[in-house]
Design a protein around this motif. Structure first.
Motif, PDB file in Angstrom:
ATOM      1  N   MET A  89       0.799  -1.142   0.035  1.00  0.00           N
ATOM      2  CA  MET A  89      -0.143   0.012  -0.089  1.00  0.00           C
ATOM      3  C   MET A  89       0.753   1.270   0.153  1.00  0.00           C
ATOM      4  O   MET A  89       1.696   1.313   0.895  1.00  0.00           O
ATOM      5  CB  MET A  89      -1.085   0.011   1.171  1.00  0.00           C
ATOM      6  N   THR A  90       0.480   2.109  -1.013  1.00  0.00           N
ATOM      7  CA  THR A  90       1.462   3.409  -1.093  1.00  0.00           C
ATOM      8  C   THR A  90       0.860   4.355  -0.088  1.00  0.00           C
ATOM      9  O   THR A  90      -0.326   4.253   0.535  1.00  0.00           O
ATOM     10  CB  THR A  90       1.220   3.727  -2.355  1.00  0.00           C
ATOM     11  N   TRP A  91       1.892   5.499   0.324  1.00  0.00           N
ATOM     12  CA  TRP A  91       1.156   6.463   1.167  1.00  0.00           C
ATOM     13  C   TRP A  91       0.012   7.219   0.546  1.00  0.00           C
ATOM     14  O   TRP A  91      -1.045   7.713   1.233  1.00  0.00           O
ATOM     15  CB  TRP A  91       2.096   7.440   1.673  1.00  0.00           C
ATOM     16  N   ARG A  92      -0.333   7.343  -0.676  1.00  0.00           N
ATOM     17  CA  ARG A  92      -1.301   7.992  -1.436  1.00  0.00           C
ATOM     18  C   ARG A  92      -2.547   7.108  -1.201  1.00  0.00           C
ATOM     19  O   ARG A  92      -3.713   7.793  -0.977  1.00  0.00           O
ATOM     20  CB  ARG A  92      -1.119   8.115  -2.960  1.00  0.00           C
ATOM     21  N   THR A  93      -2.458   5.744  -1.161  1.00  0.00           N
ATOM     22  CA  THR A  93      -3.730   4.925  -0.998  1.00  0.00           C
ATOM     23  C   THR A  93      -4.139   4.968   0.383  1.00  0.00           C
ATOM     24  O   THR A  93      -5.014   5.057   1.008  1.00  0.00           O
ATOM     25  CB  THR A  93      -3.294   3.291  -1.206  1.00  0.00           C
ATOM     26  N   GLU A  94      -3.045   4.934   1.415  1.00  0.00           N
ATOM     27  CA  GLU A  94      -3.235   5.280   3.009  1.00  0.00           C
ATOM     28  C   GLU A  94      -4.099   6.679   3.117  1.00  0.00           C
ATOM     29  O   GLU A  94      -4.992   6.618   3.813  1.00  0.00           O
ATOM     30  CB  GLU A  94      -2.130   5.385   3.415  1.00  0.00           C
ATOM     31  N   VAL A  95      -3.862   7.516   2.338  1.00  0.00           N
ATOM     32  CA  VAL A  95      -4.386   8.765   2.343  1.00  0.00           C
ATOM     33  C   VAL A  95      -5.857   8.751   2.055  1.00  0.00           C
ATOM     34  O   VAL A  95      -6.724   9.535   2.737  1.00  0.00           O
ATOM     35  CB  VAL A  95      -3.587  10.144   1.510  1.00  0.00           C
ATOM     36  N   SER A  96      -6.054   8.241   0.850  1.00  0.00           N
ATOM     37  CA  SER A  96      -7.491   7.939   0.597  1.00  0.00           C
ATOM     38  C   SER A  96      -8.499   7.122   1.392  1.00  0.00           C
ATOM     39  O   SER A  96      -9.583   7.415   1.319  1.00  0.00           O
ATOM     40  CB  SER A  96      -7.435   7.148  -0.838  1.00  0.00           C
ATOM     41  N   GLU A  97      -7.828   6.656   2.427  1.00  0.00           N
ATOM     42  CA  GLU A  97      -8.776   5.885   3.360  1.00  0.00           C
ATOM     43  C   GLU A  97      -8.799   6.872   4.735  1.00  0.00           C
ATOM     44  O   GLU A  97      -9.390   6.417   5.809  1.00  0.00           O
ATOM     45  CB  GLU A  97      -7.983   4.721   3.814  1.00  0.00           C
ATOM     46  N   LEU A  98      -8.501   8.027   4.733  1.00  0.00           N
ATOM     47  CA  LEU A  98      -8.335   8.981   5.881  1.00  0.00           C
ATOM     48  C   LEU A  98      -9.213   9.944   5.749  1.00  0.00           C
ATOM     49  O   LEU A  98      -9.417  10.374   4.245  1.00  0.00           O
ATOM     50  CB  LEU A  98      -6.931   9.717   6.286  1.00  0.00           C
ATOM     51  N   PRO A  99      -9.824  10.765   6.781  1.00  0.00           N
ATOM     52  CA  PRO A  99     -10.742  11.901   6.398  1.00  0.00           C
ATOM     53  C   PRO A  99      -9.815  13.081   5.838  1.00  0.00           C
ATOM     54  O   PRO A  99      -8.521  13.273   5.927  1.00  0.00           O
ATOM     55  CB  PRO A  99     -10.897  12.438   7.784  1.00  0.00           C
ATOM     56  N   ASP A 100     -10.332  13.515   4.954  1.00  0.00           N
ATOM     57  CA  ASP A 100      -9.614  14.809   4.169  1.00  0.00           C
ATOM     58  C   ASP A 100     -10.242  15.957   4.796  1.00  0.00           C
ATOM     59  O   ASP A 100     -11.182  16.632   4.917  1.00  0.00           O
ATOM     60  CB  ASP A 100     -10.325  14.918   2.657  1.00  0.00           C
ATOM     61  N   LEU A 101      -9.051  16.471   5.469  1.00  0.00           N
ATOM     62  CA  LEU A 101      -9.192  17.704   6.357  1.00  0.00           C
ATOM     63  C   LEU A 101      -8.300  18.902   5.697  1.00  0.00           C
ATOM     64  O   LEU A 101      -8.280  19.926   6.284  1.00  0.00           O
ATOM     65  CB  LEU A 101      -8.367  17.580   7.727  1.00  0.00           C
ATOM     66  N   SER A 102      -7.883  18.617   4.501  1.00  0.00           N
ATOM     67  CA  SER A 102      -7.187  19.783   3.584  1.00  0.00           C
ATOM     68  C   SER A 102      -8.005  20.710   3.130  1.00  0.00           C
ATOM     69  O   SER A 102      -9.558  20.583   2.909  1.00  0.00           O
ATOM     70  CB  SER A 102      -5.930  18.924   2.534  1.00  0.00           C
ATOM     71  N   PRO A 103      -7.594  21.884   2.579  1.00  0.00           N
ATOM     72  CA  PRO A 103      -8.335  22.995   1.934  1.00  0.00           C
ATOM     73  C   PRO A 103      -9.144  22.415   0.596  1.00  0.00           C
ATOM     74  O   PRO A 103      -8.579  21.740   0.050  1.00  0.00           O
ATOM     75  CB  PRO A 103      -7.457  24.083   1.546  1.00  0.00           C
ATOM     76  N   ALA A 104     -10.332  22.628   0.593  1.00  0.00           N
ATOM     77  CA  ALA A 104     -11.185  22.165  -0.267  1.00  0.00           C
ATOM     78  C   ALA A 104     -10.834  22.932  -1.601  1.00  0.00           C
ATOM     79  O   ALA A 104     -11.102  22.350  -2.772  1.00  0.00           O
ATOM     80  CB  ALA A 104     -12.605  22.288   0.020  1.00  0.00           C
ATOM     81  N   GLU A 105     -10.698  24.236  -1.549  1.00  0.00           N
ATOM     82  CA  GLU A 105     -10.404  25.229  -2.628  1.00  0.00           C
ATOM     83  C   GLU A 105      -8.902  25.575  -2.668  1.00  0.00           C
ATOM     84  O   GLU A 105      -8.303  25.637  -1.569  1.00  0.00           O
ATOM     85  CB  GLU A 105     -11.021  26.411  -2.418  1.00  0.00           C
ATOM     86  N   PHE A 106      -8.453  25.540  -3.797  1.00  0.00           N
ATOM     87  CA  PHE A 106      -6.823  25.801  -4.071  1.00  0.00           C
ATOM     88  C   PHE A 106      -6.753  26.464  -5.267  1.00  0.00           C
ATOM     89  O   PHE A 106      -6.599  25.681  -6.386  1.00  0.00           O
ATOM     90  CB  PHE A 106      -6.256  24.084  -4.142  1.00  0.00           C
ATOM     91  N   ASP A 107      -6.856  27.676  -5.262  1.00  0.00           N
ATOM     92  CA  ASP A 107      -6.535  28.503  -6.458  1.00  0.00           C
ATOM     93  C   ASP A 107      -5.235  28.519  -6.815  1.00  0.00           C
ATOM     94  O   ASP A 107      -4.501  29.166  -6.052  1.00  0.00           O
ATOM     95  CB  ASP A 107      -7.334  29.907  -6.295  1.00  0.00           C
ATOM     96  N   PHE A 108      -4.958  28.146  -7.749  1.00  0.00           N
ATOM     97  CA  PHE A 108      -3.567  28.213  -8.486  1.00  0.00           C
ATOM     98  C   PHE A 108      -3.392  29.194  -9.734  1.00  0.00           C
ATOM     99  O   PHE A 108      -3.594  29.017 -10.733  1.00  0.00           O
ATOM    100  CB  PHE A 108      -3.140  26.964  -8.977  1.00  0.00           C
ATOM    101  N   SER A 109      -2.989  30.441  -9.245  1.00  0.00           N
ATOM    102  CA  SER A 109      -3.015  31.509 -10.137  1.00  0.00           C
ATOM    103  C   SER A 109      -1.528  31.896 -10.406  1.00  0.00           C
ATOM    104  O   SER A 109      -0.750  32.128  -9.125  1.00  0.00           O
ATOM    105  CB  SER A 109      -3.440  32.758  -9.884  1.00  0.00           C
ATOM    106  N   LEU A 110      -0.934  32.061 -11.386  1.00  0.00           N
ATOM    107  CA  LEU A 110       0.632  32.397 -11.627  1.00  0.00           C
ATOM    108  C   LEU A 110       1.187  33.610 -11.205  1.00  0.00           C
ATOM    109  O   LEU A 110       2.010  33.662 -10.505  1.00  0.00           O
ATOM    110  CB  LEU A 110       0.957  32.402 -13.342  1.00  0.00           C
ATOM    111  N   PRO A 111       0.209  34.935 -11.161  1.00  0.00           N
ATOM    112  CA  PRO A 111       0.862  35.866 -10.481  1.00  0.00           C
ATOM    113  C   PRO A 111       1.277  35.813  -9.116  1.00  0.00           C
ATOM    114  O   PRO A 111       1.831  36.881  -8.595  1.00  0.00           O
ATOM    115  CB  PRO A 111      -0.051  37.183 -10.779  1.00  0.00           C
ATOM    116  N   THR A 112       0.342  35.098  -8.356  1.00  0.00           N
ATOM    117  CA  THR A 112       0.660  34.929  -7.007  1.00  0.00           C
ATOM    118  C   THR A 112       1.287  33.931  -6.616  1.00  0.00           C
ATOM    119  O   THR A 112       1.113  33.286  -5.286  1.00  0.00           O
ATOM    120  CB  THR A 112      -0.936  35.041  -6.460  1.00  0.00           C
ATOM    121  N   THR A 113       1.836  33.071  -7.480  1.00  0.00           N
ATOM    122  CA  THR A 113       2.519  31.666  -6.804  1.00  0.00           C
ATOM    123  C   THR A 113       4.156  31.869  -6.908  1.00  0.00           C
ATOM    124  O   THR A 113       4.522  32.577  -8.148  1.00  0.00           O
ATOM    125  CB  THR A 113       1.974  30.621  -8.098  1.00  0.00           C
ATOM    126  N   GLY A 114       4.648  31.426  -6.112  1.00  0.00           N
ATOM    127  CA  GLY A 114       6.296  31.586  -5.994  1.00  0.00           C
ATOM    128  C   GLY A 114       6.783  30.157  -5.692  1.00  0.00           C
ATOM    129  O   GLY A 114       6.303  29.166  -4.990  1.00  0.00           O
TER     130      GLY A 114
END
Length: 238
Positions: free
Chosen positions: A1-26
């Motif tokens: 089992m990979t760590w990504r598979t393990e993550v899929s079996e856990l509650p998702d508590l991460s930000p639901a929205e993740f806006d990826f805009s070039l001018p504000t990304t570093g």
């Protein structure tokens, strides 16, 4: 089992929205220095004598994945004229007394191989990922850049809201800097194959918790694809 598979079996508590805009990304490249990212100096020289198996694993990953993938990220950000920030770690004073107490030689003698002050060869950034003119270099005296530098103010001054973080080591300076950034309201991506830790279980444990609670974990390919999507105007949030 990979760590990504393990993550899929856990509650998702991460930000639901993740806006990826070039001018504000570093891009933030963490501690890619001779002292901790080259097998012959500092940490490398010490591990070769004390823990040869750890030395071989860690530096094989740094050389085979982290350095080339950091170069790919740097090239992409530079081509798009996006902000690049390089972090270094080390004292200004040659006795290390200006470091956070946890990292001083008397408190943590095991970290002594990492204490090379600014201006020394070992403190320098590897030439493969060296900063160009106009790219910020911020030196820290703690694991997190937010605890010993003015990086938060710098990021706000630059208008950055999203940080793509790579470098070493995953569970130490990368994670603590990334967590402090996220806790201050920045969107943060950790690039999994552009980071390295002394052992794979610790590396994967950090990525697992990051994906569950804090932000995004992408590969270098995924990061470059998101940059291309954003440049094409097709990225509305990931």
């Amino acid at each position: 089992m990979t760590w990504r598979t393990e993550v899929s079996e856990l509650p998702d508590l991460s930000p639901a929205e993740f806006d990826f805009s070039l001018p504000t990304t570093g891009l933030v490249i963490v501690d890619m220095q001779f002292v901790d990212a080259h097998r012959d100096y500092g940490l490398g020289a010490s591990l070769r004598e004390s823990h040869p198996n750890v030395w071989d694993y860690y530096f094989a990953r740094v050389e085979g994945l982290v350095v080339p993938n950091c170069r790919r990220l740097l090239n992409a950000f530079r081509e798009k004229e996006l902000r690049v920030i390089h972090l270094t770690i080390g004292p200004v004073l040659d006795d290390g007394s200006d470091m956070v107490r946890l990292r001083r030689p008397r408190t943590a003698p095991g970290l002594t191989p990492l204490l090379h002050h600014q201006g020394t060869f070992e403190h320098g950034i590897l030439p493969e990922v060296a900063p160009l003119d106009g790219e910020l270099v911020i030196n820290k005296t703690s694991r997190s850049a937010f605890n010993s530098t003015a990086i938060e103010r710098v990021l706000h001054n630059l208008g950055l809201e999203t940080l793509v973080v790579a470098g070493v080591s995953t569970s130490s300076c990368v994670e603590t800097t990334a967590r402090d950034a996220a806790d201050r309201g920045f969107q943060v991506v950790i690039v999994e194959d552009a980071t390295a830790e002394l052992d794979e279980p610790s590396h994967e444990a950090t990525l697992r918790q990051w994906a569950v609670r804090w932000g995004r974990v992408w590969t270098t390919d995924e990061t470059l694809n998101e940059l291309s999507r954003a440049a094409a105007g097709t990225n509305v949030g990931v």
